[in-house]
Design an enzyme around this catalytic site. Structure first.
Site, PDB file in Angstrom:
ATOM      1  N   SER A 156      40.598  33.855  41.634  1.00  0.00           N
ATOM      2  CA  SER A 156      39.351  33.624  41.930  1.00  0.00           C
ATOM      3  C   SER A 156      39.208  32.799  43.312  1.00  0.00           C
ATOM      4  O   SER A 156      39.457  33.146  44.392  1.00  0.00           O
ATOM      5  CB  SER A 156      38.674  32.908  40.757  1.00  0.00           C
ATOM      6  OG  SER A 156      37.268  32.710  40.844  1.00  0.00           O
ATOM      7  N   ASP A 251      34.598  43.026  36.785  1.00  0.00           N
ATOM      8  CA  ASP A 251      34.310  41.700  37.553  1.00  0.00           C
ATOM      9  C   ASP A 251      33.414  41.887  38.793  1.00  0.00           C
ATOM     10  O   ASP A 251      33.558  42.943  39.567  1.00  0.00           O
ATOM     11  CB  ASP A 251      35.701  41.325  38.097  1.00  0.00           C
ATOM     12  CG  ASP A 251      35.644  40.063  38.995  1.00  0.00           C
ATOM     13  OD1 ASP A 251      34.671  39.502  38.960  1.00  0.00           O
ATOM     14  OD2 ASP A 251      36.812  39.744  39.426  1.00  0.00           O
ATOM     15  N   HIS A 281      36.606  39.056  35.021  1.00  0.00           N
ATOM     16  CA  HIS A 281      36.963  38.162  35.789  1.00  0.00           C
ATOM     17  C   HIS A 281      38.151  37.243  35.395  1.00  0.00           C
ATOM     18  O   HIS A 281      37.950  36.601  34.227  1.00  0.00           O
ATOM     19  CB  HIS A 281      35.883  37.190  36.387  1.00  0.00           C
ATOM     20  CG  HIS A 281      36.268  36.608  37.616  1.00  0.00           C
ATOM     21  ND1 HIS A 281      36.546  36.697  38.927  1.00  0.00           N
ATOM     22  CD2 HIS A 281      36.376  35.007  37.622  1.00  0.00           C
ATOM     23  CE1 HIS A 281      36.737  35.770  39.629  1.00  0.00           C
ATOM     24  NE2 HIS A 281      36.599  34.541  38.808  1.00  0.00           N
TER      25      HIS A 281
END
EC number: 3.1.1.2
Length: 306
Positions: A156, A251, A281
């Site tokens: 991320s 995501d 995600h």
């Protein structure tokens, strides 16, 4: 494919708990609650050894954790930058991932506790991570690693820092062996198909934490167009380290991650890109998937380090 039932159950519990609620909690309370959630997301494996220390920077002592595997077969090094929208997370929240990565790659892993926003704005986190890479190269002998076998890994916001430090390394003539951005944020894209389809109800909601994290991280709107914040829009992506780019089906960041992989390929960078179907995600809610993906990445890096 359909959303993994395990993930679906996690999402129901997560949204019912309403952890990210600024009408109920102060930011520091939310940071603590989310960090506690992330730290328990994946069971922790034993490793050969862990060692906490601090790197002396010009104006700061940067905490790191060094992981040694149970079985070492190579002298590569993986630099691990945790996720958390630049405002959350720590070494502890991805301690389990560092452990799996070290054992599966059979090499040293260094996790970097870079400084967070809003206390420290962009590009502090980028340079904390880059300076950690420089320190590792300069201390390769003491660490027992090959300074020419250093890879970066991040999930991320950590994936964002992987891409950003790859640009910095290239421009400073510092060789990196590989970059592994996992479900990375590489551009504030609000118009893609995945962003529109999964913008709410799939853990990574656009208003919170994405938009909130971005606003707390950047100094002003000009930063949105800085390649160290938005690597996807860098004019030149050539001569970057070979890449393993991982995305997740459900995501909102999926399309930008895959666009980054495509641009790397177009620029002549050897790139492996794969999508993990049925997951949200960062594979939250599925410890099994998170482990499988990390083990696979470790195996790929082990082969690269040969």
């Amino acid at each position: 494919m359909p959303l993994d039932p395990e993930v679906r159950n996690f999402l129901q519990v997560y949204y019912k708990a309403n952890i990210i609620d600024f009408t109920k909690y102060q930011f520091q309370e939310i940071r603590q609650k989310v960090n506690e959630l992330l730290a328990k997301a994946v069971p922790k494996d034993p490793v050969g050894e862990t060692r906490d220390m601090k790197i002396k920077l010009e104006d700061y002592e940067l905490p790191i954790r060094i992981y040694s595997p149970i079985k070492r077969t190579n002298n590569g090094l993986v630099m691990h930058f945790h996720g958390g929208a630049w405002i959350l997370g720590s070494i502890e929240t991805e301690d389990a991932i560092s452990r799996i990565l070290s054992n599966s790659c059979e090499c040293t892993v260094i996790s970097v506790d870079y400084r967070l926003a809003p206390e420290y704005k962009f590009p502090t986190a980028v340079y904390d991570c880059f300076n950690a890479i420089v320190w590792a190269r300069d201390n390769a002998g003491e660490l027992g690693i090959d300074k020419d076998k250093i890879a970066t890994f991040g999930i991320s916001a950590g994936g964002n820092l992987v891409a950003a430090t790859s640009l910095l390394a290239r421009d400073n003539k510092l060789k990196l062996t590989a970059q592994v951005p996992v479900v990375p944020f590489v551009y504030l894209d609000l118009a893609s198909k995945s962003m529109n389809r999964y913008r709410k109800g799939y853990f990574l909601d656009i208003n919170l934490p994405v938009d909130y994290g971005v606003k707390m991280y950047i100094r002003d709107e000009k930063d949105l167009y800085n390649p160290l914040f938005s690597p996807l829009i860098a004019e030149d992506l050539s001569n970057l380290p070979q890449a393993i780019v991982v995305t997740a089906e459900y995501d909102p960041l999926r399309d930008q991650g895959e666009a980054y992989a495509y641009r790397l390929m177009e620029s002549g960078v050897p790139t492996l890109s794969f999508r993990v179907n049925g997951n949200v995600h960062a594979f939250l809610g599925s410890p099994r998937t998170s482990r499988q993906v990390t083990v696979m990445i470790g195996a790929l890096l082990k082969d690269i380090f040969k």
